[in-house]
Scaffold this motif. Structure first.
Motif, PDB file in Angstrom:
ATOM      1  N   VAL A 227       0.832  -1.202   0.000  1.00 15.25           N
ATOM      2  CA  VAL A 227       0.000   0.000   0.000  1.00 15.25           C
ATOM      3  C   VAL A 227       0.869   1.255   0.000  1.00 15.25           C
ATOM      4  N   SER A 228       1.976   1.225   0.729  1.00 12.38           N
ATOM      5  CA  SER A 228       2.884   2.380   0.744  1.00 12.38           C
ATOM      6  C   SER A 228       3.439   2.651  -0.650  1.00 12.38           C
ATOM      7  N   LYS A 229       3.813   1.587  -1.361  1.00  9.68           N
ATOM      8  CA  LYS A 229       4.336   1.751  -2.720  1.00  9.68           C
ATOM      9  C   LYS A 229       3.241   2.259  -3.662  1.00  9.68           C
ATOM     10  N   LEU A 230       2.030   1.745  -3.488  1.00  8.87           N
ATOM     11  CA  LEU A 230       0.924   2.206  -4.325  1.00  8.87           C
ATOM     12  C   LEU A 230       0.593   3.672  -4.039  1.00  8.87           C
ATOM     13  N   ALA A 231       0.694   4.070  -2.776  1.00  7.73           N
ATOM     14  CA  ALA A 231       0.444   5.468  -2.418  1.00  7.73           C
ATOM     15  C   ALA A 231       1.472   6.383  -3.088  1.00  7.73           C
ATOM     16  N   GLU A 232       2.715   5.939  -3.103  1.00  9.47           N
ATOM     17  CA  GLU A 232       3.767   6.721  -3.748  1.00  9.47           C
ATOM     18  C   GLU A 232       3.536   6.813  -5.254  1.00  9.47           C
ATOM     19  N   GLN A 233       3.183   5.687  -5.863  1.00  8.87           N
ATOM     20  CA  GLN A 233       2.911   5.684  -7.303  1.00  8.87           C
ATOM     21  C   GLN A 233       1.711   6.563  -7.634  1.00  8.87           C
ATOM     22  N   ALA A 234       0.652   6.453  -6.824  1.00  7.87           N
ATOM     23  CA  ALA A 234      -0.541   7.258  -7.055  1.00  7.87           C
ATOM     24  C   ALA A 234      -0.230   8.746  -6.928  1.00  7.87           C
ATOM     25  N   GLY A 235       0.609   9.097  -5.947  1.00  2.00           N
ATOM     26  CA  GLY A 235       0.980  10.498  -5.775  1.00  2.00           C
ATOM     27  C   GLY A 235       1.752  11.034  -6.968  1.00  2.00           C
TER      28      GLY A 235
END
Length: 306
Positions: A227-235
Motif C-alpha cells: 500500500v505504501s508503494k501504491l500510495a507513492e505511485q498514485a501520488g
C-alpha cells in the motif's frame, strides 16, 4: 431536474440508503470532531433540503410555492417559509488567499518561464531585483499588482504552501495549492472538492448525459508495504495528471480571453488516495455458530463413521 419527483413518503432503495450512510460517515466524524452536534446539523440539513428543492426541482423554471417545496423536501410548510426568508445566497465564498493563490500557482506550475524542461515549478528569487521575471515578486505581480508579494509570501509560509531553501529561493511545496495549515482555506477545499466529486457521482447515478468521469481502483487484503508503494505511485502519477490538465486549462483560458460570459463553464479535475486497515471477517453470532456445530455433529452421527 426530473419533473416526476417521487413523493417524500416513498421509501428509498435499501442499496441507496446504505450508500448514503457509508458516504456520510466521514463527514459526521468530522462534524463531531469540530463540535457540530446533531441539532446543529439537522437545522443545516433542513435548510439545504429547502434550498435544493427550491432551486433544482422547479417546474417550467417557475419559482415554486412553499407548498411545492414542502412536498418535495418533506419539510413542514411553515418551516419552509421561515427558511426561505433566511436563506443566504448559497454561493461559495472563496477566501482571498485561495482565490489569489490558485491563480498564482496555476501560473507557477503551468507557464514559462516558471517551469523547467520537465515541467516542474522552478525555485524563484524572492525579489525582482534579484531574479527579474524569475522571481516570486514578479510572479505575484503577473496575477495581481494590487497586493504586496511580501504579504502573499508570509501567508504562504504560514500555510505551508511554499518554503525557503538554503539558497534563499522560494520553492513551491509538493501538492500544489493545498494548505497544510489555515482552517478556513482547508475548509474551502473540503467543500469545493467533495461537492464537485459528489455532483459528478450524483449526475451519473441520476442518468445524466454525458456521464462524468468518476472512477477508482480499490483492492482489499494488501500488505502495508504494498500500500505504501501504491500510495507513492498514485501520488506521482496523480500530480503528473494534475499538472498536465492545468497546463491545458491555462492555455485554453488564455485563448478564450474575454469571450462570451454566457457560454463560460468551470471545471474540476481531482485525484485522491485513501487506505485503512481491512475490516476483520465478520464472525457468525455465537448461537448460530453453536447451532451449526450441533447440526454438523448430528449429521455425522446419522451417517455413521466413514
Amino acid at each position: 431536474m426530473p419533473e416526476d419527483t417521487p413523493p417524500s413518503n416513498v421509501t428509498p432503495p435499501r442499496a441507496f440508503v446504505q450508500a448514503l450512510r457509508h458516504a456520510l460517515r466521514p463527514l459526521v466524524k468530522l462534524m463531531l470532531s469540530r463540535g457540530v452536534t446533531f441539532t446543529y446539523a439537522s437545522e443545516l440539513l433542513k435548510s439545504l433540503f429547502v434550498e435544493v428543492a427550491d432551486r433544482d426541482f422547479r417546474l417550467d423554471d417557475k419559482v415554486p410555492t412553499d407548498s411545492r417545496v414542502s412536498l418535495v423536501s418533506g419539510v413542514h410548510r411553515k418551516e419552509v417559509s421561515r427558511l426561505r426568508l433566511a436563506m443566504e445566497s448559497g454561493e461559495e465564498t472563496i477566501p482571498e488567499v485561495v482565490s489569489l493563490g490558485a491563480q498564482v500557482v496555476a501560473q507557477w506550475m503551468g507557464a514559462p518561464p516558471y517551469i523547467d524542461e520537465a515541467g516542474a515549478p522552478l525555485p524563484l528569487a524572492r525579489f525582482a531585483s534579484e531574479g527579474a521575471e524569475l522571481s516570486f515578486e514578479a510572479l505575484v505581480a503577473r496575477v495581481n499588482r494590487d497586493i504586496r508579494p511580501r504579504v502573499v509570501l508570509d501567508e504562504w509560509l504560514r500555510l505551508g504552501v511554499v518554503h525557503i531553501d538554503d539558497a534563499g529561493h522560494v520553492c513551491l511545496n509538493a501538492g500544489a495549492f493545498v494548505p497544510t495549515k489555515g482552517f478556513d482555506e482547508m475548509s474551502f477545499y473540503l467543500g469545493h472538492n467533495l461537492h464537485d466529486h459528489a455532483e459528478a457521482a450524483a449526475h451519473n447515478l441520476m442518468g445524466g448525459q454525458p456521464p462524468f468521469m468518476e472512477r477508482s481502483v480499490h483492492y482489499d487484503g494488501l500488505g502495508s508495504e504494498a500500500v505504501s508503494k501504491l500510495a507513492e505511485q498514485a501520488g506521482t502519477l496523480g500530480m503528473q495528471a494534475l499538472v498536465a490538465v492545468n497546463k491545458s486549462a491555462l492555455a485554453s483560458a488564455k485563448r478564450a480571453g474575454g469571450g462570451d460570459a454566457s457560454t463560460r463553464q468551470r471545471m474540476t479535475f481531482g485525484v485522491y488516495f485513501y487506505a485503512e486497515d481491512s475490516a476483520p471477517a465478520v464472525a457468525p453470532p455465537a448461537a448460530a455458530a453453536l447451532a451449526a456445530s450441533a447440526a454438523s455433529a448430528a449429521k455425522k452421527k446419522a451417517k455413521g463413521p466413514k
